[in-house]
Enzyme design. Structure first.
Site, PDB file in Angstrom:
ATOM      1  N   GLY A   4     -11.794   3.855   3.575  1.00 48.30           N
ATOM      2  CA  GLY A   4     -11.609   4.185   4.989  1.00 48.30           C
ATOM      3  C   GLY A   4     -12.891   3.990   5.787  1.00 48.30           C
ATOM      4  O   GLY A   4     -13.957   3.706   5.232  1.00 48.30           O
ATOM      5  N   TYR A  20       0.511  -0.134  -9.594  1.00 43.77           N
ATOM      6  CA  TYR A  20       0.486   0.430  -8.233  1.00 43.77           C
ATOM      7  C   TYR A  20       1.841   1.071  -7.905  1.00 43.77           C
ATOM      8  O   TYR A  20       1.920   2.238  -7.529  1.00 43.77           O
ATOM      9  CB  TYR A  20       0.135  -0.675  -7.218  1.00 43.77           C
ATOM     10  CG  TYR A  20       0.384  -0.250  -5.796  1.00 43.77           C
ATOM     11  CD1 TYR A  20      -0.316   0.821  -5.248  1.00 43.77           C
ATOM     12  CD2 TYR A  20       1.336  -0.898  -5.001  1.00 43.77           C
ATOM     13  CE1 TYR A  20      -0.071   1.242  -3.948  1.00 43.77           C
ATOM     14  CE2 TYR A  20       1.580  -0.490  -3.704  1.00 43.77           C
ATOM     15  CZ  TYR A  20       0.877   0.585  -3.188  1.00 43.77           C
ATOM     16  OH  TYR A  20       1.124   1.006  -1.896  1.00 43.77           O
ATOM     17  N   ILE A  23      -3.402   2.675   7.697  1.00 41.63           N
ATOM     18  CA  ILE A  23      -2.166   3.327   8.159  1.00 41.63           C
ATOM     19  C   ILE A  23      -2.452   4.767   8.591  1.00 41.63           C
ATOM     20  O   ILE A  23      -1.980   5.227   9.639  1.00 41.63           O
ATOM     21  CB  ILE A  23      -1.081   3.248   7.066  1.00 41.63           C
ATOM     22  CG1 ILE A  23      -0.786   1.772   6.762  1.00 41.63           C
ATOM     23  CG2 ILE A  23       0.188   3.969   7.509  1.00 41.63           C
ATOM     24  CD1 ILE A  23       0.092   1.532   5.557  1.00 41.63           C
ATOM     25  N   PHE A  49      -2.026   9.715   2.610  1.00 41.71           N
ATOM     26  CA  PHE A  49      -2.176   8.245   2.578  1.00 41.71           C
ATOM     27  C   PHE A  49      -3.244   7.802   1.579  1.00 41.71           C
ATOM     28  O   PHE A  49      -3.442   6.598   1.409  1.00 41.71           O
ATOM     29  CB  PHE A  49      -2.618   7.730   3.957  1.00 41.71           C
ATOM     30  CG  PHE A  49      -1.652   8.017   5.060  1.00 41.71           C
ATOM     31  CD1 PHE A  49      -0.611   7.153   5.335  1.00 41.71           C
ATOM     32  CD2 PHE A  49      -1.783   9.160   5.837  1.00 41.71           C
ATOM     33  CE1 PHE A  49       0.286   7.406   6.363  1.00 41.71           C
ATOM     34  CE2 PHE A  49      -0.887   9.433   6.865  1.00 41.71           C
ATOM     35  CZ  PHE A  49       0.148   8.560   7.131  1.00 41.71           C
TER      36      PHE A  49
END
Ligand code: UDP
Length: 330
Positions: free
Chosen positions: A36, A141, A12, A73
């Site tokens: 990432g 989470y 994202i 993020f």
């Protein structure tokens, strides 16, 4: 503006980087590259490799670049893993966010757009889900994301740090250029797994649960295209920059949903491949229906989706997966 994007090399975050660049911002990505991918970061952005929990690395970024605002993020996001290893989630998601907020305070940066989740609601009381519904997460989470939302609320009150928390529903698709998309290890999400089966990476897709109280018995989710989601972050940032801006929390979805079998059918239609499916037991912890009320984000931020079409979402993901069958390593 100079915008620091923590986790900007992820799925994202990398799409948000593109939207920010297109809106004329200068982008500095801070990412530890654990999840990432260097290749996901747009060439026009500056990448600094580092971890939020490393104050030397993090404060170095603030010292070297005159940061005006932050998008955050960087987090772990696997529900199942969060149940078996909650320590990992509290450390990265909560403590990492705490370190970021401390650095922001030190460098007088008082605007942040935070990546939150529909998992903060837990089992919804009713659908569509509005932002006022109770937040009762059913896994660590969701708890860690909610903890950060609450931390942001208190930091606003005490220190005037303004935030926009965006609660994502199901994010899917890939940038229309086909150059960036979803590449998770392990992959647990329905659309990439269905398309992985279409590519022959697995024999078939397993559909978890066929006895839910829904028209076809399978779960229903609200899928939002990742570029629409990313664009909403830029709108949220613009809102934060208005004089007298207040912190807020918004759902991000389209306000309608598709069942797991409808996703399978759409993937067969888009790919032209008769993807094999097996019906399987329910996956523990899956609510039957998750659909966002998107009224607030449309009303307050002027959110206007560009890709609200299931076939378009799946086509974009398919284009990325065909070009990158083994993710960014392809
Ligand atoms: N799902 C499925 N098979 C899979 C992966 C997911 O049937 O291999 C179902 C899952 O049980 C849920 C829906 O697809 O009903 C969406 O799950 P996903 O993990 O993509 O997103 P979530 O809603 O958990 O955030």
């Amino acid at each position: 503006m100079n915008v620091l994007v923590c986790g900007g090399a992820g799925y994202i975050g990398s799409h948000a980087v593109i939207e920010l660049l297109e809106a004329g911002h200068n982008v500095i990505v801070f990412d530890n590259l654990e999840k990432g991918h260097r290749a996901a970061v747009a060439e026009d952005a500056t990448l600094v490799v580092g971890d939020l929990r490393d104050p030397v690395a993090l404060e170095g970024v603030f010292a070297d670049h005159s940061i005006d605002a932050v998008m955050h993020f960087a987090a772990y996001s696997l529900v199942g893993e969060s149940v078996t290893q909650p320590d990992k989630y509290y450390d990265n998601n909560v403590y990492g966010s705490y370190c970021l907020l401390q650095a922001m305070r030190k460098f007088n940066v008082n605007k942040i757009v935070f990546s939150s989740t529909a998992a903060t609601y837990g089992e919804p009381e009713q659908v569509p889900i509005t932002e006022e519904q109770k937040t009762v997460p059913t896994n660590p989470y969701g708890e860690t994301k909610l903890a950060v939302e609450k931390m942001l609320g208190w930091y606003d009150r005490a220190y005037g740090l303004k935030s926009m928390c965006l609660r994502y529903f199901n994010v899917a698709g890939a940038h229309e250029s086909g150059t960036i998309g979803e590449d998770h290890t392990p992959e647990t999400h329905l659309i990439p797994l269905v398309l992985g089966a279409a590519l022959g990476k697995t024999d078939c897709i397993r559909i978890f649960g066929t006895d839910y109280d829904t028209p076809d018995g399978t779960c229903i989710r609200d899928y939002i295209h990742v570029s629409d989601l990313a664009a909403a972050h830029v709108l949220a940032l613009a809102k934060l920059c208005e004089p007298g801006a207040e912190s807020n929390i918004y759902n991000l979805g389209y306000g309608h949903g598709f069942s797991n079998l409808e996703i399978l059918e759409a993937a067969r239609r888009v790919t032209g491949i008769p993807i094999r499916a097996e019906m399987a037991d329910r996956r523990p912890g899956d609510p039957s229906i998750l659909i966002a009320s998107s009224d607030a984000v449309v009303r307050d931020l002027g959110f206007a989706p560009r890709y609200d079409d299931l076939d378009v979402i799946i086509q974009s993901a398919w284009a990325f997966f065909k070009a990158h069958p083994n993710g960014y390593e392809s």
